[in-house]
Enzyme design. Structure first.
Site, mmCIF file in Angstrom:
data_model
loop_
_atom_site.group_PDB
_atom_site.id
_atom_site.type_symbol
_atom_site.label_atom_id
_atom_site.label_comp_id
_atom_site.label_asym_id
_atom_site.label_seq_id
_atom_site.Cartn_x
_atom_site.Cartn_y
_atom_site.Cartn_z
ATOM 1 C CG ASN A 14 -16.735 3.322 30.144
ATOM 2 O OD1 ASN A 14 -15.556 3.228 29.806
ATOM 3 N ND2 ASN A 14 -17.588 4.085 29.489
ATOM 4 N NE ARG A 97 -17.018 2.531 25.547
ATOM 5 C CZ ARG A 97 -16.493 3.738 25.359
ATOM 6 N NH1 ARG A 97 -15.983 4.414 26.368
ATOM 7 N NH2 ARG A 97 -16.473 4.273 24.168
ATOM 8 C CG HIS A 186 -20.047 6.048 19.366
ATOM 9 N ND1 HIS A 186 -19.914 7.130 18.510
ATOM 10 C CD2 HIS A 186 -19.456 6.407 20.522
ATOM 11 C CE1 HIS A 186 -19.283 8.102 19.143
ATOM 12 N NE2 HIS A 186 -18.983 7.689 20.364
ATOM 13 N NE ARG A 247 -12.265 11.819 19.421
ATOM 14 C CZ ARG A 247 -13.161 11.025 19.984
ATOM 15 N NH1 ARG A 247 -14.291 10.748 19.365
ATOM 16 N NH2 ARG A 247 -12.916 10.480 21.155
ATOM 17 C CD GLU A 390 -22.650 4.250 24.595
ATOM 18 O OE1 GLU A 390 -21.682 3.808 23.955
ATOM 19 O OE2 GLU A 390 -22.724 5.408 25.037
#
Length: 406
Positions: A14, A97, A186, A247, A390
């Site tokens: 990643n 990823r 996601h 955010r 993940e």
């Protein structure tokens, strides 16, 4: 004559703009052979943290790591020290990823030059993520050009959304020209957690309707019908939807025009405000839910308001996705906040008993790293906590693809 060892290992990478997270997994039993992080790449304070769970060896290396090429070479050195090197014949593939795959990539994909070119074309809709993902892929290809490199896209799981959910209500010609639509993110987490939830309920994924709430510093909700995503809260970018750590989530688009025209802010300043200076942090100065909880206990009104706004938005999405699905078999919480913040789970479902949603206070207070139900016995709708994985999802998709193509 000794037979060649089976290639059953997958290295998951990643790559961020200044970091590389990695895990090496053996797909025979899904065990972690190595876990690590290279952070602050390009700075004098770069650091590599590496752990080999099987041997117990842990190592931290401080010092300048100039770029991603140097970072991956350093990772290779650590793997070599554990007998797990990048040149091992047991390494089947490297899974990467990739945050944004647009509508072109609907499943994991073996990387070639045309794939790299398409990921690069998507940079305008993922300027913070896709360039770093590309760097990691290119560096890994240079180190092991003979090894399959597989891109696993955050957006792929959401490409099953119907057009009524994926389209914004703007001129389709403008939308298509600039690739404006809801993509969602996601996806690897939502895919993994929805399947794990079905297993927890003793059913096949095709038999259950699930609302997955991935609540970390970034947060998103997904409505999943029979194993397929039919709606999700993030949109063209990861900014839309739930209140997050930094955010804003959902916002009247005219706020941007107002801040530019009346506030005299530049587009870059507004971008920074909404992505890095909003959410929980913008509301109360903290984006750690544990710290916010502590401040609430001390009577801090700003922390209480931030929590209430966070919960209000979360509850709205639960209700909306209940309506989208029609029948809900489970609401499931995952990721850092979802897995660990019991007050968030309790508050998000408070008052929704008429929908069959409730948590058992005792079960909700229990901490653990295994999937578990926290709803009362015989509840009409199950409420679950399912730790996400993940990296395992990326490794699983990578290994399945390499097995098909071999």
């Amino acid at each position: 004559m000794r037979s060649a060892p089976l290639a059953t290992r997958v290295l998951v990478l990643n790559s961020g703009s200044s970091s590389v997270k990695y895990q090496l997994l053996d797909m025979r039993d899904h065990s972690r052979l190595a876990v690590g992080l290279v952070e602050r790449i390009g700075e004098q304070t770069s650091r590599l943290k590496h752990t080999c769970p099987t041997s117990g060896r842990t190592r931290e290396v401080d010092g300048p790591i100039a770029d991603h090429d140097a970072a991956l070479k350093a990772v290779g050195d650590e793997l070599n020290a554990d007998g797990l090197g990048l040149d091992s014949p047991e390494l089947a593939a490297i899974g990467h990823r990739v945050v944004h795959g647009g509508m072109f990539f609907t499943e994991p994909t073996v990387v070639d030059d045309s794939v790299l070119a398409e990921i690069e074309r998507l940079i305008p809709v993922a300027p913070l993520h896709n360039p770093a993902n590309l760097t990691g892929i290119r560096t890994a290809r240079a180190l092991r050009p003979d090894l399959p490199q597989v891109a696993v896209f955050d957006t792929a799981f959401h490409t099953t959304m119907p057009e009524s959910a994926a389209r914004y209500a703007i001129d389709p010609k403008v939308a298509d020209r600039y690739r404006v639509r809801r993509y969602g993110f996601h996806g690897t987490s939502h895919a993994y957690v929805s399947r794990a939830t079905a297993e927890l309920l003793g059913k096949a994924p095709q038999e259950v309707n699930v609302i997955v709430l991935h609540l970390g510093n970034g947060a998103s909700a997904a409505a999943i019908r029979g194993g397929r995503c039919v709606d999700t809260s993030m949109g063209l970018t990861p900014l839309e939807g739930l209140v997050m750590g930094t955010r804003s989530g959902d916002l009247d688009p005219a706020v941007i025009f107002h801040l530019q025209r009346v506030g005299g802010m530049s587009m870059d300043e507004i971008d920074t405000l909404l992505n890095k200076g909003s959410g929980l942090f913008g509301l109360c100065g903290d984006n750690d839910m544990r710290e916010i909880g502590r401040r609430i206990d001390e009577g801090d009104e700003a922390a209480r308001l931030a929590f209430d706004i966070y919960i209000h938005r979360l509850k709205k999405y639960i209700g909306a996705y209940y309506a989208v699905l029609g029948r809900v078999d489970a609401v499931v919480f995952t990721a850092g906040v979802g897995e660990n913040a019991s007050p968030v789970r309790e508050a998000a479902l408070a008052g929704l008993e008429e929908l069959g949603l409730a948590v058992d206070a005792g079960l909700n207070a229990v901490r653990g790293d295994r999937p578990r139900l926290i709803s009362p016995e015989n509840a009409r709708v199950a409420v679950a906590v399912v730790p996400t994985d993940e990296e395992l999802e990326i490794a699983t998709q990578t290994y399945a693809l390499v097995g098909k193509s071999s």
